[in-house]
Design a protein around this motif. Structure first.
Motif, PDB file in Angstrom:
ATOM      1  N   ALA A   9      35.463  35.041  42.591  1.00 39.56           N
ATOM      2  CA  ALA A   9      36.356  36.180  42.362  1.00 39.56           C
ATOM      3  C   ALA A   9      37.377  35.878  41.270  1.00 39.56           C
ATOM      4  O   ALA A   9      37.689  36.744  40.436  1.00 39.56           O
ATOM      5  CB  ALA A   9      37.065  36.550  43.667  1.00 39.56           C
ATOM      6  N   GLU A  10      37.898  34.659  41.240  1.00 31.93           N
ATOM      7  CA  GLU A  10      38.855  34.275  40.204  1.00 31.93           C
ATOM      8  C   GLU A  10      38.211  34.271  38.820  1.00 31.93           C
ATOM      9  O   GLU A  10      38.821  34.689  37.835  1.00 31.93           O
ATOM     10  CB  GLU A  10      39.440  32.895  40.524  1.00 31.93           C
ATOM     11  N   ILE A  11      36.961  33.795  38.735  1.00 29.54           N
ATOM     12  CA  ILE A  11      36.254  33.771  37.452  1.00 29.54           C
ATOM     13  C   ILE A  11      36.048  35.193  36.941  1.00 29.54           C
ATOM     14  O   ILE A  11      36.270  35.494  35.762  1.00 29.54           O
ATOM     15  CB  ILE A  11      34.908  33.048  37.591  1.00 29.54           C
TER      16      ILE A  11
ATOM     17  N   ARG B  81      37.745  37.868  37.767  1.00 36.32           N
ATOM     18  CA  ARG B  81      39.050  38.462  37.439  1.00 36.32           C
ATOM     19  C   ARG B  81      39.537  37.997  36.073  1.00 36.32           C
ATOM     20  O   ARG B  81      40.045  38.793  35.275  1.00 36.32           O
ATOM     21  CB  ARG B  81      40.064  38.067  38.507  1.00 36.32           C
ATOM     22  N   ASP B  82      39.358  36.719  35.769  1.00 32.83           N
ATOM     23  CA  ASP B  82      39.851  36.176  34.505  1.00 32.83           C
ATOM     24  C   ASP B  82      39.013  36.620  33.312  1.00 32.83           C
ATOM     25  O   ASP B  82      39.483  36.556  32.170  1.00 32.83           O
ATOM     26  CB  ASP B  82      39.859  34.645  34.569  1.00 32.83           C
ATOM     27  N   ASN B  83      37.771  37.062  33.550  1.00 31.29           N
ATOM     28  CA  ASN B  83      36.890  37.435  32.454  1.00 31.29           C
ATOM     29  C   ASN B  83      36.606  38.929  32.373  1.00 31.29           C
ATOM     30  O   ASN B  83      35.842  39.368  31.523  1.00 31.29           O
ATOM     31  CB  ASN B  83      35.547  36.704  32.581  1.00 31.29           C
ATOM     32  N   GLN B  84      37.208  39.706  33.235  1.00 29.04           N
ATOM     33  CA  GLN B  84      36.868  41.128  33.284  1.00 29.04           C
ATOM     34  C   GLN B  84      37.447  41.882  32.091  1.00 29.04           C
ATOM     35  O   GLN B  84      38.493  41.531  31.550  1.00 29.04           O
ATOM     36  CB  GLN B  84      37.354  41.749  34.579  1.00 29.04           C
ATOM     37  N   ASP B  85      36.726  42.896  31.686  1.00 28.48           N
ATOM     38  CA  ASP B  85      37.149  43.803  30.615  1.00 28.48           C
ATOM     39  C   ASP B  85      37.626  45.097  31.268  1.00 28.48           C
ATOM     40  O   ASP B  85      36.837  45.852  31.837  1.00 28.48           O
ATOM     41  CB  ASP B  85      35.969  44.079  29.674  1.00 28.48           C
ATOM     42  N   LEU B  86      38.912  45.381  31.174  1.00 25.79           N
ATOM     43  CA  LEU B  86      39.474  46.542  31.859  1.00 25.79           C
ATOM     44  C   LEU B  86      38.897  47.848  31.322  1.00 25.79           C
ATOM     45  O   LEU B  86      38.772  48.830  32.054  1.00 25.79           O
ATOM     46  CB  LEU B  86      41.001  46.543  31.714  1.00 25.79           C
TER      47      LEU B  86
ATOM     48  N   ALA C  91      26.495  39.575  35.855  1.00 31.70           N
ATOM     49  CA  ALA C  91      26.222  40.846  36.522  1.00 31.70           C
ATOM     50  C   ALA C  91      27.369  41.266  37.426  1.00 31.70           C
ATOM     51  O   ALA C  91      27.655  42.456  37.569  1.00 31.70           O
ATOM     52  CB  ALA C  91      24.925  40.740  37.337  1.00 31.70           C
ATOM     53  N   LEU C  92      28.046  40.294  38.017  1.00 32.40           N
ATOM     54  CA  LEU C  92      29.170  40.623  38.904  1.00 32.40           C
ATOM     55  C   LEU C  92      30.339  41.201  38.115  1.00 32.40           C
ATOM     56  O   LEU C  92      31.124  41.979  38.645  1.00 32.40           O
ATOM     57  CB  LEU C  92      29.602  39.384  39.677  1.00 32.40           C
ATOM     58  N   GLN C  93      30.464  40.812  36.847  1.00 31.32           N
ATOM     59  CA  GLN C  93      31.534  41.326  36.011  1.00 31.32           C
ATOM     60  C   GLN C  93      31.278  42.774  35.579  1.00 31.32           C
ATOM     61  O   GLN C  93      32.203  43.462  35.142  1.00 31.32           O
ATOM     62  CB  GLN C  93      31.702  40.449  34.776  1.00 31.32           C
ATOM     63  N   GLU C  94      30.036  43.241  35.678  1.00 30.48           N
ATOM     64  CA  GLU C  94      29.712  44.614  35.299  1.00 30.48           C
ATOM     65  C   GLU C  94      29.969  45.528  36.494  1.00 30.48           C
ATOM     66  O   GLU C  94      29.472  45.276  37.591  1.00 30.48           O
ATOM     67  CB  GLU C  94      28.261  44.696  34.856  1.00 30.48           C
TER      68      GLU C  94
END
Length: 224
Positions: free
Chosen positions: A153-155, A157-162, A216-219
């Protein structure tokens, strides 16, 4: 008396020992398609881990799991040049998005400075480096799985594109909490997909950690 003694001894070996948090982190990490694991420990740790992981994971995980060997220079003098070389080689040859440095029980006991190595190496490699340094001493498999999802979850959160998160893809979903040690995991996932398809007809983006990837989790998905 001898017969009674043999019965008591047999009870000690009736069941396998409960897996440590280190093993839980291993089988969850190696289920992700875009993660490589480098464990800092003796080669024997790789041999025993492959036996258990082979019975849990239905993926080509062996190419993404390496052990950097330790010798007396590592243990006595704190030399981590072999580990450094292993990370550089994996980053150059396999080009993963993420590399996890995992402490074995030995490197955890001697207090190997994996965080210092991460700080020194991060700017030299393409992959993101992450440290898991419990060495199997912080609890059982449940503790390791919970900690793995916290790190994941931290990874994300730190790499997400708002901007991307503001426009989720319609009729897609992700399954969270699908770990390799769950009983009948494959059949449960198949049944879940069948039920959702018959009702909403969405597309599965990923199930985590089995059948998923950090990318995929970041999408975003419309259903979680």
């Amino acid at each position: 008396k001898c017969k009674e003694k043999r019965k008591n001894v047999a009870k000690l070996y009736r069941y396998y020992p409960y897996p440590s948090d280190r093993m839980a982190m291993l089988w969850n990490l190696l289920a992700l398609d875009d993660a490589c694991v480098v464990e800092y420990g003796p080669p024997g740790t790789l041999h025993f881990a492959l036996g258990l992981l082979g019975s849990l994971l239905d993926t080509d995980f062996a190419s993404r799991y390496s052990v950097s060997p330790m010798d007396e220079n590592d243990v006595v003098m704190g030399d981590m040049s072999q580990l450094r070389a292993a990370v550089l080689e994996i980053d150059a040859n396999q080009k993963p998005q993420h590399i996890f440095l995992l402490a074995s029980s030995i490197s955890a006991m001697i207090g190997a400075d994996l965080e210092g190595l991460r700080f020194a190496l991060q700017d030299e490699i393409h992959a993101q480096l992450h440290i898991l340094d419990s060495g199997g001493f912080k609890g059982g498999a449940k503790t390791g799985t919970e900690y793995f999802y916290e790190v994941l979850a931290e990874i994300v959160r730190d790499n997400q594109d708002l901007k991307v998160l503001a426009t989720p893809v319609p009729k897609t979903y992700q399954v969270l909490g699908a770990s390799a040690d769950h009983f009948r995991l494959a059949s449960d996932l198949n049944e879940l997909q069948r039920l959702l398809k018959s009702g909403l007809d969405p597309q599965l983006k990923g199930s985590f950690s089995v059948g998923g990837s950090i990318k995929a989790l970041q999408e975003p998905a419309s259903i979680n």
